[in-house]
Design a protein around this motif. Structure first.
Motif, PDB file in Angstrom:
ATOM      1  N   ARG A 121       0.826  -1.209   0.000  1.00 27.84           N
ATOM      2  CA  ARG A 121       0.000   0.000   0.000  1.00 27.84           C
ATOM      3  C   ARG A 121       0.858   1.255   0.000  1.00 27.84           C
ATOM      4  O   ARG A 121       0.377   2.358  -0.252  1.00 27.84           O
ATOM      5  CB  ARG A 121      -0.926   0.003   1.218  1.00 27.84           C
ATOM      6  N   GLY A 122       2.125   1.101   0.333  1.00 32.30           N
ATOM      7  CA  GLY A 122       3.065   2.218   0.365  1.00 32.30           C
ATOM      8  C   GLY A 122       4.476   1.703   0.254  1.00 32.30           C
ATOM      9  O   GLY A 122       4.720   0.493   0.306  1.00 32.30           O
ATOM     10  N   MET A 140       1.343   3.933   4.644  1.00 33.47           N
ATOM     11  CA  MET A 140      -0.055   3.507   4.557  1.00 33.47           C
ATOM     12  C   MET A 140      -0.282   2.159   5.248  1.00 33.47           C
ATOM     13  O   MET A 140      -1.036   1.327   4.791  1.00 33.47           O
ATOM     14  CB  MET A 140      -0.524   3.443   3.092  1.00 33.47           C
ATOM     15  N   ASN A 156      -2.172  -6.569   3.912  1.00 28.46           N
ATOM     16  CA  ASN A 156      -2.980  -5.445   3.442  1.00 28.46           C
ATOM     17  C   ASN A 156      -4.455  -5.561   3.852  1.00 28.46           C
ATOM     18  O   ASN A 156      -5.098  -4.560   4.171  1.00 28.46           O
ATOM     19  CB  ASN A 156      -2.893  -5.324   1.918  1.00 28.46           C
ATOM     20  N   LEU A 161      -7.544   0.546   6.817  1.00 25.56           N
ATOM     21  CA  LEU A 161      -7.039   1.831   6.322  1.00 25.56           C
ATOM     22  C   LEU A 161      -8.194   2.548   5.640  1.00 25.56           C
ATOM     23  O   LEU A 161      -8.584   2.211   4.527  1.00 25.56           O
ATOM     24  CB  LEU A 161      -5.881   1.615   5.346  1.00 25.56           C
ATOM     25  N   THR A 162      -8.746   3.544   6.306  1.00 27.55           N
ATOM     26  CA  THR A 162      -9.878   4.287   5.764  1.00 27.55           C
ATOM     27  C   THR A 162      -9.399   5.531   5.029  1.00 27.55           C
ATOM     28  O   THR A 162      -8.229   5.915   5.103  1.00 27.55           O
ATOM     29  CB  THR A 162     -10.835   4.705   6.896  1.00 27.55           C
ATOM     30  N   GLU A 163     -10.328   6.195   4.351  1.00 22.86           N
ATOM     31  CA  GLU A 163      -9.990   7.430   3.666  1.00 22.86           C
ATOM     32  C   GLU A 163      -9.565   8.513   4.660  1.00 22.86           C
ATOM     33  O   GLU A 163      -8.682   9.321   4.385  1.00 22.86           O
ATOM     34  CB  GLU A 163     -11.187   7.918   2.834  1.00 22.86           C
ATOM     35  N   ASP A 165      -8.029   7.895   7.472  1.00 26.98           N
ATOM     36  CA  ASP A 165      -6.666   7.512   7.851  1.00 26.98           C
ATOM     37  C   ASP A 165      -5.652   8.038   6.844  1.00 26.98           C
ATOM     38  O   ASP A 165      -4.596   8.556   7.210  1.00 26.98           O
ATOM     39  CB  ASP A 165      -6.531   5.982   7.932  1.00 26.98           C
ATOM     40  N   LYS A 166      -5.957   7.898   5.568  1.00 29.11           N
ATOM     41  CA  LYS A 166      -5.018   8.291   4.516  1.00 29.11           C
ATOM     42  C   LYS A 166      -4.676   9.770   4.597  1.00 29.11           C
ATOM     43  O   LYS A 166      -3.547  10.174   4.319  1.00 29.11           O
ATOM     44  CB  LYS A 166      -5.608   7.969   3.144  1.00 29.11           C
ATOM     45  N   SER A 167      -5.613  10.595   4.996  1.00 29.76           N
ATOM     46  CA  SER A 167      -5.362  12.030   5.077  1.00 29.76           C
ATOM     47  C   SER A 167      -4.491  12.396   6.271  1.00 29.76           C
ATOM     48  O   SER A 167      -3.956  13.497   6.338  1.00 29.76           O
ATOM     49  CB  SER A 167      -6.693  12.788   5.176  1.00 29.76           C
ATOM     50  N   ARG A 169      -1.629  10.742   7.213  1.00 27.60           N
ATOM     51  CA  ARG A 169      -0.286  10.171   7.050  1.00 27.60           C
ATOM     52  C   ARG A 169      -0.047   9.018   8.029  1.00 27.60           C
ATOM     53  O   ARG A 169       0.792   9.091   8.929  1.00 27.60           O
ATOM     54  CB  ARG A 169       0.787  11.245   7.238  1.00 27.60           C
TER      55      ARG A 169
END
Length: 349
Positions: A121-122, A140, A156, A161-163, A165-167, A169
């Protein structure tokens, strides 16, 4: 101590960016070209990124005759990189980059493996050996382990990992474990997770500092550190701040348990955690100047950075090299001129 002729062949014009103990007589150093040592480098007009710089995997096998103790492999296209030992199937050093490149060497093999970026994912920031398995942690909340050559198992689907969460970092920048069934992964702003062998759980961590390193100590506790060296100790959902009498301006690059304590390092020095307090390590000056990266295995602690390398074994420190001293000796012995490459012209318009 390293001979000047070996230094000129292996390390002159390069900066150490990681070190690994494979065994007490097998050390590795990752070293990247130092473009500031190129002829007229200031005329380039722009700074080359890491992928444009050669990465060397330098081996120091002390069991070999002096004339063949040192050697290196050359890797190209590797950006931020890390390395650790894999023991599954074969004992090998594995090097990865955040762009997904993987290189392995040891047990009679050496070469590139399949790129892993499409599986994660990263980008992978950290490789670490737990028990006999090589694990990887990355952005991520990337987490996985190497089963064998060209085959990794990724978690994975097991780590949410939600949206939102992504914002924010989310992690991971580092991992460590007491066993395969008791692992911690950290990173992002206070993003700490634990794995019990079956499921992942987000840890109730008392800080939203950006986290960089984690060490599972032989005292049964977990040490987590981040921005400006701020460090916490605990386990599960119970944590407290480690006291410090000094301001540490850089986060630690590595934290390891060796003998009876946690060792911490960044480019500016080496520290111990003793009695839940962070104190300056009482070690020889030639060891202090080797600050930057730490690795321990097989009863040995290896310390290496921009200005040197040294190791501790059976209570005795041994200097491998001092960068400044070696440069002076190379110049005095005629081993300096012509070694540093005038590669700056490749980056001009």
């Amino acid at each position: 101590m390293m001979a000047p002729e070996d230094f000129s062949k292996e390390l002159l014009g390069y900066n150490i960016v990681d070190c690994v103990v494979r065994s007490r007589d097998k050390f590795y150093f990752l070293a990247r070209e130092d473009y500031t040592q190129w002829t007229d480098w200031e005329d380039v007009g722009r700074y080359p990124d890491d992928t444009a710089l050669i990465l060397r995997v330098i081996s120091d096998f002390s069991f070999k005759p002096k004339d063949s103790q040192w050697g290196h492999a050359t890797l190209t296209g590797f950006d931020i990189s890390d390395a650790a030992v894999s023991l599954n199937q074969k004992e090998q050093l594995v090097v990865s980059s955040i762009s997904g490149q993987v290189y392995a060497v040891g047990s009679g093999e050496a070469g590139m493996e399949d790129n892993i970026l499409s599986q994660t994912r990263g980008g992978v920031f950290r490789l670490k050996t737990i028990s006999d398995t090589l694990y990887a942690a990355g952005g991520m909340r990337t987490f996985g382990f190497r089963e064998q050559k060209n085959r990794w198992h990724w978690h994975n689907k097991n780590i949410p990992l939600t949206e939102v969460d992504k914002s924010g970092r989310p992690g991971f920048r580092d991992l460590d474990g007491f066993s395969k069934d008791d692992i911690y992964a950290v990173g992002g702003y206070g993003d700490v997770w634990s794995f019990n062998g079956n499921a992942w759980r987000r840890v109730d961590f008392p800080s939203n500092l950006f986290l960089e390193t984690v060490c599972c100590g032989a005292d049964g506790r977990v040490y987590i550190s981040g921005y400006e060296g701020h460090t916490f100790v605990g386990r599960g959902d119970t944590w407290k701040k480690v006291k410090s009498k000094e301001l540490i301006s850089l986060a630690f690059k590595d934290m390891v348990w060796y003998e009876d304590r946690v060792w911490c390092t960044n480019d500016y020095g080496v520290w111990w955690i003793v009695g839940d307090q962070l104190v300056k390590a009482n070690i020889p000056a030639f060891s202090q100047i080797s600050a930057g990266h730490l690795s321990t295995r097989d009863g040995v602690l290896l310390l290496a950075g921009f200005y040197g390398a040294a190791y501790l074994e059976n209570g005795q420190w041994h200097q491998i090299f001092s960068y400044g001293e070696m440069v002076d000796r190379c110049k005095a012995e005629g081993l300096y001129d012509g070694v540093l490459q005038a590669r700056w012209h490749e980056f001009k318009d």
